[in-house]
Design a protein around this motif. Sequence first.
Motif, PDB file in Angstrom:
ATOM      1  N   GLY A  35      -1.690  -7.509  -4.698  1.00 41.03           N
ATOM      2  CA  GLY A  35      -1.158  -6.523  -5.632  1.00 41.03           C
ATOM      3  C   GLY A  35      -0.764  -5.251  -4.916  1.00 41.03           C
ATOM      4  N   LEU A  36      -0.887  -4.134  -5.619  1.00 40.09           N
ATOM      5  CA  LEU A  36      -0.496  -2.840  -5.058  1.00 40.09           C
ATOM      6  C   LEU A  36      -1.671  -1.878  -5.111  1.00 40.09           C
ATOM      7  N   THR A  37      -1.891  -1.187  -3.998  1.00 36.45           N
ATOM      8  CA  THR A  37      -2.943  -0.177  -3.894  1.00 36.45           C
ATOM      9  C   THR A  37      -2.321   1.172  -3.575  1.00 36.45           C
ATOM     10  N   VAL A  38      -2.778   2.203  -4.279  1.00 34.22           N
ATOM     11  CA  VAL A  38      -2.396   3.576  -3.948  1.00 34.22           C
ATOM     12  C   VAL A  38      -3.588   4.237  -3.269  1.00 34.22           C
ATOM     13  N   THR A  39      -3.336   4.760  -2.072  1.00 30.35           N
ATOM     14  CA  THR A  39      -4.378   5.416  -1.290  1.00 30.35           C
ATOM     15  C   THR A  39      -3.803   6.731  -0.777  1.00 30.35           C
ATOM     16  N   GLY A  40      -4.328   7.268   0.301  1.00 25.67           N
ATOM     17  CA  GLY A  40      -3.794   8.569   0.706  1.00 25.67           C
ATOM     18  C   GLY A  40      -4.311   9.062   2.029  1.00 25.67           C
ATOM     19  N   GLY A  41      -4.357  10.435   1.961  1.00 24.56           N
ATOM     20  CA  GLY A  41      -4.279  11.354   0.837  1.00 24.56           C
ATOM     21  C   GLY A  41      -5.207  11.019  -0.318  1.00 24.56           C
ATOM     22  N   GLU A  42      -5.082  11.805  -1.375  1.00 23.80           N
ATOM     23  CA  GLU A  42      -5.901  11.600  -2.570  1.00 23.80           C
ATOM     24  C   GLU A  42      -5.016  11.283  -3.767  1.00 23.80           C
ATOM     25  N   GLU A  91      -9.019   9.721  16.786  1.00 27.60           N
ATOM     26  CA  GLU A  91      -9.108  10.886  17.659  1.00 27.60           C
ATOM     27  C   GLU A  91      -7.767  11.211  18.317  1.00 27.60           C
ATOM     28  N   VAL A  92      -7.027  10.178  18.721  1.00 27.40           N
ATOM     29  CA  VAL A  92      -5.726  10.379  19.373  1.00 27.40           C
ATOM     30  C   VAL A  92      -4.751  11.076  18.426  1.00 27.40           C
ATOM     31  N   LYS A  93      -4.798  10.716  17.142  1.00 24.84           N
ATOM     32  CA  LYS A  93      -3.898  11.306  16.161  1.00 24.84           C
ATOM     33  C   LYS A  93      -4.148  12.810  16.030  1.00 24.84           C
ATOM     34  N   TYR A  94      -5.416  13.209  16.075  1.00 25.57           N
ATOM     35  CA  TYR A  94      -5.743  14.629  16.001  1.00 25.57           C
ATOM     36  C   TYR A  94      -5.161  15.379  17.196  1.00 25.57           C
ATOM     37  N   GLU A  95      -5.275  14.775  18.360  1.00 23.55           N
ATOM     38  CA  GLU A  95      -4.741  15.401  19.570  1.00 23.55           C
ATOM     39  C   GLU A  95      -3.235  15.590  19.456  1.00 23.55           C
ATOM     40  N   LYS A  96      -2.535  14.582  18.941  1.00 15.18           N
ATOM     41  CA  LYS A  96      -1.080  14.668  18.795  1.00 15.18           C
ATOM     42  C   LYS A  96      -0.683  15.737  17.786  1.00 15.18           C
ATOM     43  N   LEU A  97      -1.533  15.925  16.754  1.00 14.58           N
ATOM     44  CA  LEU A  97      -1.235  16.918  15.720  1.00 14.58           C
ATOM     45  C   LEU A  97      -1.718  18.316  16.100  1.00 14.58           C
ATOM     46  N   GLY A  98      -2.400  18.420  17.252  1.00 11.80           N
ATOM     47  CA  GLY A  98      -2.927  19.719  17.674  1.00 11.80           C
ATOM     48  C   GLY A  98      -4.082  20.187  16.814  1.00 11.80           C
ATOM     49  N   CYS A 156     -11.808  11.650   9.035  1.00 11.05           N
ATOM     50  CA  CYS A 156     -10.549  11.234   8.417  1.00 11.05           C
ATOM     51  C   CYS A 156      -9.595  10.675   9.477  1.00 11.05           C
ATOM     52  N   HIS A 157      -9.101   9.444   9.246  1.00  8.84           N
ATOM     53  CA  HIS A 157      -8.188   8.851  10.223  1.00  8.84           C
ATOM     54  C   HIS A 157      -6.730   8.984   9.787  1.00  8.84           C
ATOM     55  N   ASN A 158      -6.501   9.710   8.684  1.00  9.44           N
ATOM     56  CA  ASN A 158      -5.130  10.023   8.264  1.00  9.44           C
ATOM     57  C   ASN A 158      -4.973  11.532   8.039  1.00  9.44           C
ATOM     58  N   PRO A 159      -5.272  12.353   9.040  1.00 16.85           N
ATOM     59  CA  PRO A 159      -5.206  13.808   8.822  1.00 16.85           C
ATOM     60  C   PRO A 159      -3.802  14.300   8.489  1.00 16.85           C
ATOM     61  N   ASP A 160      -2.790  13.511   8.857  1.00 17.48           N
ATOM     62  CA  ASP A 160      -1.413  13.890   8.545  1.00 17.48           C
ATOM     63  C   ASP A 160      -1.107  13.765   7.057  1.00 17.48           C
ATOM     64  N   THR A 161      -1.987  13.110   6.297  1.00 12.35           N
ATOM     65  CA  THR A 161      -1.783  13.016   4.845  1.00 12.35           C
ATOM     66  C   THR A 161      -2.438  14.174   4.090  1.00 12.35           C
ATOM     67  N   GLN A 162      -3.149  15.060   4.787  1.00  7.44           N
ATOM     68  CA  GLN A 162      -3.896  16.119   4.111  1.00  7.44           C
ATOM     69  C   GLN A 162      -3.027  17.233   3.520  1.00  7.44           C
ATOM     70  N   VAL A 221       0.838  -1.201   0.000  1.00  9.49           N
ATOM     71  CA  VAL A 221       0.000   0.000   0.000  1.00  9.49           C
ATOM     72  C   VAL A 221       0.874   1.252   0.000  1.00  9.49           C
ATOM     73  N   VAL A 222       0.602   2.114  -0.960  1.00  7.13           N
ATOM     74  CA  VAL A 222       1.306   3.396  -1.087  1.00  7.13           C
ATOM     75  C   VAL A 222       0.361   4.506  -0.631  1.00  7.13           C
ATOM     76  N   PHE A 223       0.738   5.200   0.431  1.00  9.51           N
ATOM     77  CA  PHE A 223      -0.037   6.340   0.923  1.00  9.51           C
ATOM     78  C   PHE A 223       0.568   7.616   0.340  1.00  9.51           C
ATOM     79  N   VAL A 224      -0.165   8.273  -0.555  1.00 13.16           N
ATOM     80  CA  VAL A 224       0.342   9.527  -1.113  1.00 13.16           C
ATOM     81  C   VAL A 224       0.001  10.679  -0.182  1.00 13.16           C
ATOM     82  N   GLN A 225       0.735  11.764  -0.358  1.00  6.78           N
ATOM     83  CA  GLN A 225       0.559  12.955   0.477  1.00  6.78           C
ATOM     84  C   GLN A 225      -0.300  13.984  -0.256  1.00  6.78           C
TER      85      GLN A 225
END
Length: 258
Positions: free
Chosen positions: A71-78, A210-217, A36-42, A23-27
């Motif tokens: 196989g391979l998946t590209v996700t994100g981000g968008e 929710e914890v990730k949001y707290e860590k990112l402020g 969103c559970h990957n706000p750091d990818t926004q 899995v490829v997480f793009v930025q």
Amino acid sequence: MTKGKIHSLESFGTVDGPGTRFVVFVQGCPMRCAYCHNPDTQPMTDGTLMDPSEILSQYLDKEPFYKNGGGLTVTGGEPLMQVDFLIDLFTLLKEHNIHTCIDTSGIAYTKSNTAFIEKLDRLMKLTDLVMLDIKHIDPQKHMELCEQPNEGILDFARYLNDRKVPMWIRHVVVPGWTDDDKYLFDLGYFIGEFDNLKALDVLPYHTMGEVKYEKLGMEYRLKGVPAMSPKAAIEKKEIILNGIRKRREERSKNNDSN
């Protein structure tokens, strides 16, 4: 080759398409989904530039894991915000007969953007599966939930059907936000039009992000919203399926009368 702006890589994904997947997480993503559970990818300005050949090399190092239907998946981000990179990456992957999947919100699609659609046509010829996240079928509710319109997203679903690209729909059920029975039925009725619909995932909302949001402020807009039980999500999925059945019954009757 066009380099991609990459957030991270995962070598053993089991929920990102069929089989075990790299899995490829793009930025970068213009959506601001409340759950969103990957706000750091926004942010569009972050990420690490990577060449498609680097990603292929890492995939091939672990290829035995993916041989049995993966196989391979590209996700994100968008992912579709980086369409040139995806074309170059998937071109390489197809030279090695690797199953390709894009997990997208469809937000990058604009049917009047002919230059983008020409590139998208090239990409879709290299794509085995598109996992399309439809956040909300109602335009106003979608704006409230994601701070972006859903018109282009629904147009993208129609585009995939027209191009006969296999489509796997995902929908997260959030208590008080996306669990209304009318809208769930309407969602099913909408996707019941498509011949390329291969699967439907209805995912129960969880609070792990929710914890990730707290860590990112960052503010978490769904603070206090309870997680949905898997059993409740199954019940909500049945409502979507009822919408699909209704649309397909109507299509069948129309075809019989013509």
